[in-house]
Motif scaffolding. Structure first.
Motif, PDB file in Angstrom:
ATOM      1  N   UNK A 406      -8.017  27.372  26.432  1.00 50.02           N
ATOM      2  CA  UNK A 406      -8.073  27.112  27.865  1.00 50.02           C
ATOM      3  C   UNK A 406      -6.699  27.272  28.502  1.00 50.02           C
ATOM      4  N   UNK A 407      -6.678  27.951  29.650  1.00 50.25           N
ATOM      5  CA  UNK A 407      -5.520  27.943  30.537  1.00 50.25           C
ATOM      6  C   UNK A 407      -5.882  26.969  31.642  1.00 50.25           C
ATOM      7  N   UNK A 408      -5.371  25.745  31.557  1.00 53.07           N
ATOM      8  CA  UNK A 408      -5.814  24.706  32.485  1.00 53.07           C
ATOM      9  C   UNK A 408      -4.751  23.646  32.640  1.00 53.07           C
ATOM     10  N   UNK A 409      -4.676  23.066  33.813  1.00 50.42           N
ATOM     11  CA  UNK A 409      -3.772  21.940  34.062  1.00 50.42           C
ATOM     12  C   UNK A 409      -4.077  21.367  35.433  1.00 50.42           C
ATOM     13  N   UNK A 411      -1.559  19.898  37.128  1.00 52.49           N
ATOM     14  CA  UNK A 411      -0.288  19.999  37.836  1.00 52.49           C
ATOM     15  C   UNK A 411       0.058  21.465  38.030  1.00 52.49           C
ATOM     16  N   UNK A 412       1.245  21.724  38.556  1.00 55.61           N
ATOM     17  CA  UNK A 412       1.664  23.107  38.774  1.00 55.61           C
ATOM     18  C   UNK A 412       2.176  23.756  37.494  1.00 55.61           C
ATOM     19  N   UNK A 413       2.247  22.998  36.403  1.00 57.06           N
ATOM     20  CA  UNK A 413       2.704  23.551  35.126  1.00 57.06           C
ATOM     21  C   UNK A 413       1.481  23.817  34.255  1.00 57.06           C
ATOM     22  N   UNK A 414       1.111  25.068  34.064  1.00 56.37           N
ATOM     23  CA  UNK A 414      -0.104  25.380  33.304  1.00 56.37           C
ATOM     24  C   UNK A 414       0.058  25.141  31.806  1.00 56.37           C
ATOM     25  N   UNK A 415      -1.054  25.014  31.128  1.00 56.18           N
ATOM     26  CA  UNK A 415      -1.094  24.792  29.691  1.00 56.18           C
ATOM     27  C   UNK A 415      -2.100  25.766  29.089  1.00 56.18           C
ATOM     28  N   UNK A 416      -1.739  26.375  27.981  1.00 54.35           N
ATOM     29  CA  UNK A 416      -2.652  27.258  27.256  1.00 54.35           C
ATOM     30  C   UNK A 416      -2.910  26.588  25.915  1.00 54.35           C
ATOM     31  N   UNK A 417      -4.141  26.124  25.676  1.00 54.78           N
ATOM     32  CA  UNK A 417      -4.382  25.275  24.517  1.00 54.78           C
ATOM     33  C   UNK A 417      -5.761  25.505  23.902  1.00 54.78           C
ATOM     34  N   UNK A 418      -5.891  25.087  22.675  1.00 53.82           N
ATOM     35  CA  UNK A 418      -7.151  25.194  21.947  1.00 53.82           C
ATOM     36  C   UNK A 418      -8.128  24.132  22.441  1.00 53.82           C
ATOM     37  N   UNK A 419      -9.396  24.517  22.609  1.00 54.98           N
ATOM     38  CA  UNK A 419     -10.434  23.561  23.005  1.00 54.98           C
ATOM     39  C   UNK A 419     -11.285  23.200  21.793  1.00 54.98           C
TER      40      UNK A 419
END
Length: 450
Positions: A406-409, A411-419
């Motif tokens: 997922x590319x999700x957050x 805030x204004x700082x995005x996160x790319x993480x495993x779901x």
């Protein structure tokens, strides 16, 4: 982990995804995106920073086409100094120390197998440079590129947006095309000559100069309603998938028969240059949607987002893949994570075949691609909604493995993480999408699925 744990107590609404059972369409246009490389904003220090961070990023994102760009139209590539007062290099000096020169660029493309697209300084005609000088400098540029014996295709562009300030009349542009096209072909007939087209130049150039170019280039910017509007609300309201058409103000792009189609620049203005795609999560979702929609059109041979990097300028924040201001301010080699992640999703999701996919929720966009043998199925979901959504995907074959990122957050700082919120039943896969997110779902199937 962001997403599932925070709203696990209330099951999110379910969105149904259906895949078309008709024969799949092989993608015939560009399956990936390249990039505009802002030569005037690349100093030697900038290029070499953090173990050549720019080159490493290009490799990691599988960027195979680079456009040596923008300020090249005001640049003497051999004296390595500006041709006109229009040349702008921000904090960089207007000389070889402050720009990624032609020789360096062609060397990089040759070493890495990257397809180059090189601008000739045709626009300089509108700033008072003589046709004789433009022709001679163009001759030297094309001869130099030819002498390097690149094995990739080579695109030779007739300037960059000559229809903007300073405006070059289409008749004068046509004159340049008719002089430079045979010059290029006499040096290397395989080089592809690119003519710039927009609403001001079309159809005059396409009709009167049809024998003097191989490719037409359009630039597409999604303005999201324009200045004064809420760009996110505008994008949220759109259920039309043809974002290229929307970016042109509902103008249909016409490509003459037998000619190629290059999208030389494409991006999201957020809006009207006052807050363009600066690494903000929401704008990167629109950017990802725009690029995947363009790939799905299967019309463009080349798709080149703009820019690689751009400084804070005239009220806009710094943006692109690379943070130009951060490097000039404190020497920090910093990426804009949402932009890089959007490119990474494209690299990891697009396979050989386009699978027609439909979502029961118009605010949950879906893009689906399959490998030629049908054993791999990749889907990218864009959840515009401020609440989570569970997507349910029926299959005609058993899914042996499913992974999601997922590319999700919030805030204004995005996160790319495993779901971890992925559930596999025999022929049904369910994944929960975080609010305002992009999710890549990769499936391995036991047998091909329609």
């Amino acid at each position: 982990m962001l997403g599932v744990a925070g709203f696990a107590e209330v099951a999110p609404p379910t969105v149904s995804i259906s895949l078309d059972t008709a024969p799949r369409q092989t993608l015939t246009g560009a399956r990936g995106v390249g990039l505009n490389l802002e030569m005037a904003l690349i100093s030697d220090r900038f290029w070499k920073a953090d173990n050549q961070w720019m080159a490493r990023t290009f490799r990691e994102l599988d960027i195979k086409t680079l456009r040596w760009g923008y300020a090249a139209i005001w640049w003497d590539a051999f004296a390595e100094k500006p041709l006109t007062d229009n040349y702008w290099s921000a904090a960089n000096t207007p000389d070889d120390a402050g720009s990624f020169g032609l020789k360096e660029f062609v060397t990089y493309c040759k070493q890495t197998g990257t397809t180059p697209t090189v601008m000739l300084p045709v626009d300089a005609l509108a700033a008072g440079v003589s046709m004789e000088r433009v022709v001679e400098l163009s001759r030297r540029i094309v001869q130099y590129v030819h002498a390097q014996k690149l094995t990739t295709p080579v695109y030779i562009e007739m300037g960059n947006e000559p229809y903007h300030t300073p405006y070059l009349a289409p008749e004068r542009y046509a004159e340049a095309l008719k002089l430079l096209y045979p010059l290029v072909k006499s040096i290397n007939p395989r080089f592809r000559v690119v003519a710039h087209i927009n609403k001001k130049y079309h159809p005059f150039i396409t009709e009167t100069c049809v024998d003097y170019y191989d490719v037409v280039q359009w630039h597409h910017y999604l303005t999201c309603g324009g200045k004064g509007n809420d760009p996110w609300q505008w994008y949220y309201n759109q259920d039309d998938t043809n974002l290229v058409r929307l970016s042109e103000g509902d103008v249909t792009v016409t490509v003459p028969p037998g000619k190629g189609y290059m999208i030389g620049e494409i991006n999201v203005l957020w809006p009207d240059w006052f807050a363009p795609m600066a690494g903000d999560l929401r704008s990167s979702l629109a950017y990802l949607d725009l690029l995947l929609s363009t790939i799905n059109d299967s019309q463009a041979d080349v798709i080149l987002p703009w820019p690689s990097h751009w400084p804070a300028h005239k009220g806009s924040p710094a943006y692109g893949l690379f943070d130009y201001d951060s490097f000039n301010r404190d020497g920090r080699a910093r990426h804009f994570p949402a932009v890089v992640s959007a490119h990474r999703i494209i690299k990891d999701t697009v396979l050989e075949q386009l699978v027609s996919a439909r979502s029961s929720d118009p605010k949950v966009r879906v893009f689906a691609y399959a490998s030629a043998n049908g054993a791999n199925l990749n889907l990218t979901f864009i959840n515009k909604r401020p609440e989570p959504r569970a997507v349910r995907l029926p299959l005609t074959a058993r899914a042996n493995r499913a992974e999601a990122w997922s590319l999700a957050a919030r805030s204004s700082v995005p996160i790319f993480e495993r779901l971890s919120a992925v559930r596999i039943e025999p022929t049904v896969v369910t994944v929960t999408l975080p609010p305002e997110s992009a999710v890549l779902l990769k499936l391995q199937l036991s047998v091909p699925t329609p």
